[in-house]
Design an enzyme around this catalytic site. Structure first.
Site, mmCIF file in Angstrom:
data_model
loop_
_atom_site.group_PDB
_atom_site.id
_atom_site.type_symbol
_atom_site.label_atom_id
_atom_site.label_comp_id
_atom_site.label_asym_id
_atom_site.label_seq_id
_atom_site.Cartn_x
_atom_site.Cartn_y
_atom_site.Cartn_z
ATOM 1 N N TRP A 14 1.857 8.349 15.663
ATOM 2 C CA TRP A 14 0.808 7.507 15.105
ATOM 3 C C TRP A 14 0.831 6.112 15.721
ATOM 4 O O TRP A 14 -0.202 5.551 16.058
ATOM 5 C CB TRP A 14 0.949 7.456 13.596
ATOM 6 C CG TRP A 14 -0.134 6.756 12.823
ATOM 7 C CD1 TRP A 14 0.029 6.072 11.656
ATOM 8 C CD2 TRP A 14 -1.542 6.700 13.101
ATOM 9 N NE1 TRP A 14 -1.182 5.586 11.216
ATOM 10 C CE2 TRP A 14 -2.163 5.964 12.096
ATOM 11 C CE3 TRP A 14 -2.337 7.196 14.136
ATOM 12 C CZ2 TRP A 14 -3.533 5.694 12.069
ATOM 13 C CZ3 TRP A 14 -3.717 6.932 14.125
ATOM 14 C CH2 TRP A 14 -4.296 6.191 13.094
ATOM 15 N N LYS A 199 -1.536 11.928 -0.670
ATOM 16 C CA LYS A 199 -2.242 13.069 -0.060
ATOM 17 C C LYS A 199 -1.288 13.938 0.736
ATOM 18 O O LYS A 199 -1.500 15.143 0.873
ATOM 19 C CB LYS A 199 -3.407 12.582 0.784
ATOM 20 C CG LYS A 199 -3.085 11.508 1.816
ATOM 21 C CD LYS A 199 -2.716 12.022 3.164
ATOM 22 C CE LYS A 199 -2.477 10.902 4.145
ATOM 23 N NZ LYS A 199 -2.097 11.354 5.496
ATOM 24 N N ARG A 269 1.503 17.644 9.881
ATOM 25 C CA ARG A 269 2.921 18.015 9.717
ATOM 26 C C ARG A 269 3.218 18.454 8.289
ATOM 27 O O ARG A 269 4.080 19.318 8.067
ATOM 28 C CB ARG A 269 3.821 16.832 10.097
ATOM 29 C CG ARG A 269 3.773 16.450 11.561
ATOM 30 C CD ARG A 269 4.789 15.376 11.877
ATOM 31 N NE ARG A 269 4.575 14.176 11.093
ATOM 32 C CZ ARG A 269 3.836 13.142 11.470
ATOM 33 N NH1 ARG A 269 3.226 13.181 12.639
ATOM 34 N NH2 ARG A 269 3.707 12.084 10.707
ATOM 35 N N ASN A 270 2.543 17.873 7.318
ATOM 36 C CA ASN A 270 2.800 18.241 5.927
ATOM 37 C C ASN A 270 2.261 19.630 5.611
ATOM 38 O O ASN A 270 2.918 20.417 4.930
ATOM 39 C CB ASN A 270 2.187 17.187 5.004
ATOM 40 C CG ASN A 270 2.864 15.843 5.171
ATOM 41 O OD1 ASN A 270 3.991 15.642 4.764
ATOM 42 N ND2 ASN A 270 2.167 14.902 5.816
ATOM 43 N N GLU A 304 6.226 13.752 5.748
ATOM 44 C CA GLU A 304 6.288 12.593 4.859
ATOM 45 C C GLU A 304 6.050 12.966 3.396
ATOM 46 O O GLU A 304 6.550 12.321 2.483
ATOM 47 C CB GLU A 304 5.276 11.545 5.318
ATOM 48 C CG GLU A 304 5.623 10.933 6.674
ATOM 49 C CD GLU A 304 4.432 10.285 7.349
ATOM 50 O OE1 GLU A 304 3.319 10.825 7.260
ATOM 51 O OE2 GLU A 304 4.628 9.227 7.981
#
Length: 348
Positions: A14, A199, A269-270, A304
């Site tokens: 990011w 989220k 990734r989540n 995360e």
């Protein structure tokens, strides 16, 4: 247009994607990365081969492992350090002269919560507790439905620059108005930060649900839409409990937009972590959620939402609010219940 000197603290995907976007505005961007191979590949090959492979970077971008150098004499400094390292990172740069005298605007793109003795803190609150006093209510938070891969190549993306200091919000917004980015200002710094962090928790559950749908007779597109709607409701409940000021934050790109892309994108990734819980029995590597967070490097990528889940759970208990989706994920990550056990309670 005069070239501006911009810094990015954090050489992950990011941070690198943001640097590439900023460089499209004819700005000079310097990234700080702690990994020697990242520094070498960005400087010699104009590519972050570890965290953003396959994306050619602008020649206006350089990289250094000297954090003080990167933080010094920048007009705007973006903090892209993972939340688990945020306090330590801010301690390293707080005495840089251009920060100590307040000439540098500081913005954050880090998502999540930061643990403290008084409970989980938001990103800007954590930063401002370390920075000189005059930065209070003057830092800027940047978020929105934005995967680094698409930002890096200039696909149209919407972001929000949230700050209680309107001048700083506008300065960051104007810097980021480059080809491929649409940026809006907001005063709802709490709401935007909650959306960006929570989220990811919902996205882990979405990924698990998506994996289960391949073999389950009970889960399909309808179920996933139900999860999105219920997840957004939990994010809003958490946001207002934490002090969010604008209901429209949750129905805009900060809320529903960021939730949608995080749950559905192939880059998420989540979402991937949720799928891996089902498909590869990822949680078998860890004793409980604390062990997972302490050894998150074993996963191979940073989910995360798994870390944020612990802090969302703490906040919900402290404020006595009901967040069934987040609570269910906490029980799964903490090895209190399996996904199968939780699903059985839903379909009975």
């Amino acid at each position: 247009m005069e070239e501006r000197k911009i810094g990015v603290i954090g050489g992950g995907a990011w941070g690198t994607g943001m640097a590439q976007a900023i460089a499209r505005g004819n700005n000079s961007v310097e990234i700080w990365a702690m990994e020697e191979d990242v520094v070498q590949s960005i400087n010699s090959e104009h590519e972050n081969k570890r965290f953003l492979p396959g994306y050619k970077l602008s020649g206006r971008i350089t990289c250094s492992d000297d954090i003080v150098r990167v933080a010094s004499d920048k007009e705007i400094l973006f903090i892209a350090s993972p939340s688990i390292f945020l306090t330590r990172t801010m301690e390293k740069i707080k005495d840089v002269p251009s920060i100590a005298n307040g000439s540098t605007i500081i913005a954050a793109v880090t998502k999540g919560f930061v643990p403290s003795d008084s409970g989980p803190k938001l990103i800007l609150e954590t930063m401002e507790s370390v920075l000189p006093e005059f930065y209070k209510d003057c830092t800027v938070y940047v978020a929105g439905p934005s995967h680094a891969e698409e930002v890096a190549i200039g696909k149209l993306t919407g972001l929000v620059a949230a700050s209680l200091n309107p001048k700083n919000s506008i300065k960051v917004r104007e810097l980021l108005r480059v080809p491929g980015l649409m940026v809006f200002s907001s005063f709802d710094v709490v709401g935007v930060q909650i959306c960006a962090a929570a989220k990811n928790v919902v996205a882990v559950v979405y990924g698990a649900m998506d994996a289960l749908s391949e073999t389950s007779d009970y889960i399909g597109d309808n179920t996933e839409s139900l999860l999105l709607a219920a997840g957004l409701n939990e994010i809003q409940t958490l946001g207002f409990a934490m002090g969010a000021s604008h209901a429209e934050t949750f129905t805009s790109i900060s809320g529903v937009g960021d939730l949608d892309v995080t749950c559905k994108s192939k880059y998420g990734r989540n979402r991937r972590f949720g799928q891996d819980i089902v498909k590869t029995d990822m949680l078998s590597k860890f004793k409980d959620i604390d062990d997972l967070i302490a050894n998150v490097g074993k996963i191979g990528y940073l989910p995360e939402g798994a870390i944020a889940c612990k802090y969302v759970h703490e906040i919900a208990q402290k404020k006595d609010i009901k967040l069934p989706i987040c609570d269910a994920l906490f029980k799964i990550l903490n090895k209190e219940q399996t996904i199968s056990e939780i699903m059985q309670t839903l379909i009975k």
